[in-house]
Design a protein around this motif. Structure first.
Motif, short mmCIF file in Angstrom:
data_model
loop_
_atom_site.label_atom_id
_atom_site.label_comp_id
_atom_site.label_asym_id
_atom_site.label_seq_id
_atom_site.Cartn_x
_atom_site.Cartn_y
_atom_site.Cartn_z
N ILE A 66 0.85 -1.19 0.00
CA ILE A 66 0.00 0.00 0.00
C ILE A 66 0.88 1.24 0.00
O ILE A 66 1.77 1.39 0.85
CB ILE A 66 -0.94 0.00 1.22
CG1 ILE A 66 -1.87 -1.22 1.17
CG2 ILE A 66 -1.78 1.28 1.26
CD1 ILE A 66 -2.78 -1.37 2.37
N PHE A 67 0.62 2.13 -0.97
CA PHE A 67 1.43 3.35 -1.14
C PHE A 67 0.61 4.58 -0.79
O PHE A 67 -0.56 4.70 -1.15
CB PHE A 67 1.90 3.45 -2.59
CG PHE A 67 2.44 4.82 -2.96
CD1 PHE A 67 3.76 5.16 -2.70
CD2 PHE A 67 1.61 5.77 -3.54
CE1 PHE A 67 4.24 6.42 -3.04
CE2 PHE A 67 2.08 7.03 -3.88
CZ PHE A 67 3.40 7.35 -3.62
N ASP A 68 1.25 5.50 -0.07
CA ASP A 68 0.70 6.84 0.13
C ASP A 68 1.85 7.79 0.40
O ASP A 68 2.99 7.37 0.61
CB ASP A 68 -0.32 6.88 1.27
CG ASP A 68 -1.45 7.86 0.96
OD1 ASP A 68 -1.14 9.03 0.66
OD2 ASP A 68 -2.64 7.47 1.00
N LEU A 69 1.55 9.09 0.40
CA LEU A 69 2.61 10.09 0.49
C LEU A 69 3.14 10.31 1.89
O LEU A 69 4.27 10.75 2.07
CB LEU A 69 2.10 11.43 -0.08
CG LEU A 69 1.84 11.47 -1.59
CD1 LEU A 69 1.28 12.81 -1.99
CD2 LEU A 69 3.11 11.16 -2.37
N THR A 70 2.33 10.03 2.91
CA THR A 70 2.76 10.31 4.28
C THR A 70 2.69 9.05 5.15
O THR A 70 1.83 8.18 4.96
CB THR A 70 1.88 11.40 4.93
OG1 THR A 70 0.54 10.92 5.05
CG2 THR A 70 1.90 12.68 4.09
N GLU A 71 3.58 8.98 6.14
CA GLU A 71 3.59 7.87 7.09
C GLU A 71 2.33 7.88 7.94
O GLU A 71 1.85 6.82 8.37
CB GLU A 71 4.82 7.99 8.00
CG GLU A 71 6.15 7.86 7.29
CD GLU A 71 6.50 6.42 6.97
OE1 GLU A 71 5.72 5.52 7.38
OE2 GLU A 71 7.53 6.18 6.32
N GLN A 72 1.78 9.07 8.18
CA GLN A 72 0.58 9.19 9.00
C GLN A 72 -0.61 8.47 8.35
O GLN A 72 -1.36 7.75 9.01
CB GLN A 72 0.23 10.66 9.22
CG GLN A 72 -0.96 10.87 10.15
CD GLN A 72 -1.28 12.35 10.35
OE1 GLN A 72 -0.60 13.21 9.80
NE2 GLN A 72 -2.30 12.63 11.14
N LYS A 73 -0.77 8.65 7.03
CA LYS A 73 -1.86 7.97 6.32
C LYS A 73 -1.67 6.46 6.33
O LYS A 73 -2.63 5.70 6.45
CB LYS A 73 -1.96 8.49 4.89
CG LYS A 73 -2.49 9.91 4.79
CD LYS A 73 -2.61 10.35 3.34
CE LYS A 73 -3.18 11.76 3.23
NZ LYS A 73 -3.29 12.22 1.82
N LEU A 74 -0.42 6.03 6.20
CA LEU A 74 -0.14 4.59 6.23
C LEU A 74 -0.42 4.01 7.61
O LEU A 74 -0.93 2.88 7.72
CB LEU A 74 1.32 4.34 5.84
CG LEU A 74 1.70 4.70 4.39
CD1 LEU A 74 3.19 4.49 4.16
CD2 LEU A 74 0.91 3.87 3.39
N ALA A 75 -0.12 4.76 8.65
CA ALA A 75 -0.41 4.31 10.02
C ALA A 75 -1.91 4.19 10.24
O ALA A 75 -2.38 3.24 10.89
CB ALA A 75 0.20 5.28 11.02
N THR A 76 -2.67 5.12 9.69
CA THR A 76 -4.13 5.06 9.79
C THR A 76 -4.67 3.83 9.09
O THR A 76 -5.58 3.15 9.58
CB THR A 76 -4.77 6.33 9.19
OG1 THR A 76 -4.23 7.49 9.84
CG2 THR A 76 -6.27 6.32 9.36
N SER A 77 -4.09 3.53 7.91
CA SER A 77 -4.48 2.34 7.16
C SER A 77 -4.18 1.07 7.96
O SER A 77 -5.02 0.16 8.02
CB SER A 77 -3.74 2.31 5.82
OG SER A 77 -3.98 1.09 5.14
N LEU A 78 -3.02 1.01 8.56
CA LEU A 78 -2.63 -0.15 9.37
C LEU A 78 -3.62 -0.35 10.52
O LEU A 78 -4.05 -1.48 10.79
CB LEU A 78 -1.21 0.04 9.91
CG LEU A 78 -0.70 -1.03 10.88
CD1 LEU A 78 -0.69 -2.40 10.24
CD2 LEU A 78 0.69 -0.66 11.39
N ASN A 79 -3.99 0.73 11.20
CA ASN A 79 -4.92 0.64 12.32
C ASN A 79 -6.30 0.13 11.86
O ASN A 79 -6.94 -0.67 12.54
CB ASN A 79 -5.07 2.00 13.01
CG ASN A 79 -3.81 2.43 13.73
OD1 ASN A 79 -3.01 1.58 14.15
ND2 ASN A 79 -3.60 3.72 13.88
N LEU A 80 -6.73 0.62 10.69
CA LEU A 80 -8.02 0.20 10.16
C LEU A 80 -8.01 -1.29 9.81
O LEU A 80 -8.95 -2.03 10.15
CB LEU A 80 -8.37 1.02 8.91
CG LEU A 80 -9.64 0.61 8.15
CD1 LEU A 80 -10.87 0.71 9.04
CD2 LEU A 80 -9.82 1.47 6.90
N ILE A 81 -6.94 -1.73 9.15
CA ILE A 81 -6.83 -3.15 8.78
C ILE A 81 -6.77 -4.03 10.02
O ILE A 81 -7.40 -5.10 10.07
CB ILE A 81 -5.60 -3.36 7.87
CG1 ILE A 81 -5.88 -2.77 6.48
CG2 ILE A 81 -5.25 -4.84 7.75
CD1 ILE A 81 -4.71 -2.78 5.54
#
Length: 325
Positions: A69-84
């Motif tokens: 999963i690609f996104d521009l910021t680490e914050q968005k990736l962390a949010t994705s991880l929490n959701l998953i």
């Protein structure tokens, strides 16, 4: 006297060389067959929002796929991880997966802010809604992809697929993809897309248990929009609340039957009567069916055929004829 030196026999060395070549070709052929039956292995997801996270989880749930999963910021990736993690914990809680499977799915997921990490992807799914942004990224990486037969998909239903395909420089390998849920998705195929790439995408979705409908453009969003508009008008006309109409349609549109099957069971003549009463234009398809006497289940044929009911009607009519005689 010194013995005459013996020249080495070249045959064993030649034979060993042939065996090595044979094993090399055999291995290459086996790998080719493996790629043919499991063509899509690396899945790249553009966008770590809710849609990207859920699509990534869908593919990562199958052991054949590795998802990045690609996104521009680490914050968005962390949010994705929490959701998953939250979605997976729900599945563990209701017994759909075990704790071991929970960690297996996580092992097949990776997160990145670097475009070059997507270069090994066999299928790239763009879930970013902002127009133009994701196309710029895909236009940069598409010429560098290791798999030259990689497939591109966009979940943005508001974009023109033809122009999107040109902007990412992959007109033959670009599709629209709209997930209704994990078990059903609509594939929008532009005229430029090839059948080979469509088959590859269909095969990948079939592996994760997603049934597909292929259309020339996004039909489902248009259908949902028209249904929602009609239901909203009904709320105003009948003084019903949004919750009441929503509850009614939830039970009306059951999983077992579609809208045309529901129409057949209601009776097409009755539907035409309702439409005429509300001064709504009746489609020629519906009007022709009613004019031909194909009024639904009771008639044995409507939008669909019902052979058992048709036989029953024939038996009734023949008995009536015998009675008249």
């Amino acid at each position: 006297p010194n013995p005459k030196p013996q020249t080495p026999n070249p045959k064993p060395r030649f034979r060993r060389g042939l065996i090595r070549i044979y094993h090399f070709l055999e291995l290459k052929m086996l790998r080719s067959i493996a790629r043919r039956f499991s063509a899509v292995r690396q899945v790249g997801i553009l966008g770590a929002g809710e849609t990207g996270s859920e699509v990534g989880l869908l593919f990562a749930s199958h052991p054949q796929f590795r998802v990045r999963i690609f996104d521009l910021t680490e914050q968005k990736l962390a949010t994705s991880l929490n959701l998953i993690q939250a979605l997976l914990r729900q599945e563990v809680g209701v017994g759909l997966i075990s704790n071991e499977q929970y960690f297996d799915v996580h092992s097949r997921l990776a997160y990145t802010v670097y475009e070059q990490d997507l270069l090994k992807s066999d299928i790239i799914i763009d879930t970013i809604s902002s127009f133009g942004f994701s196309q710029e990224i895909l236009a940069r990486i598409s010429p560098k992809l290791e798999n030259k037969k990689a497939v591109f998909c966009t979940t943005n239903v508001s974009e023109s697929l033809e122009s999107y395909a040109k902007s990412v420089k992959k007109p033959k390998a670009t599709f629209g993809l709209h997930f209704m849920n994990r078990s059903f998705a609509e594939i929008a195929k532009p005229f430029s897309a090839s059948e080979e790439n469509l088959e590859s995408l269909n095969r990948a979705l079939a592996l994760v248990g997603t049934q597909t409908l292929v259309s020339r453009g996004f039909i489902s969003p248009e259908l949902i929009a028209k249904l929602a508009n009609s239901c909203a008008a009904l709320c105003e006309e009948k003084g019903l609340s949004i919750e009441e109409v929503n509850l009614l349609t939830r039970h009306l549109c059951s999983k077992n039957r579609g809208v045309f099957e529901l129409a057949d069971s209601t009776g097409l003549a009755k539907i035409v009567e309702i439409l005429n009463a509300s001064e709504t234009k009746v489609s020629s398809l519906l009007g022709n069916l009613v004019a031909e006497g194909n009024t639904g289940v009771k008639a044995g044929k409507g939008f669909f055929e019902y052979p058992s009911k048709a036989r029953e009607n024939e038996e009734k009519s023949s008995k009536q004829k015998d009675g008249h005689k």
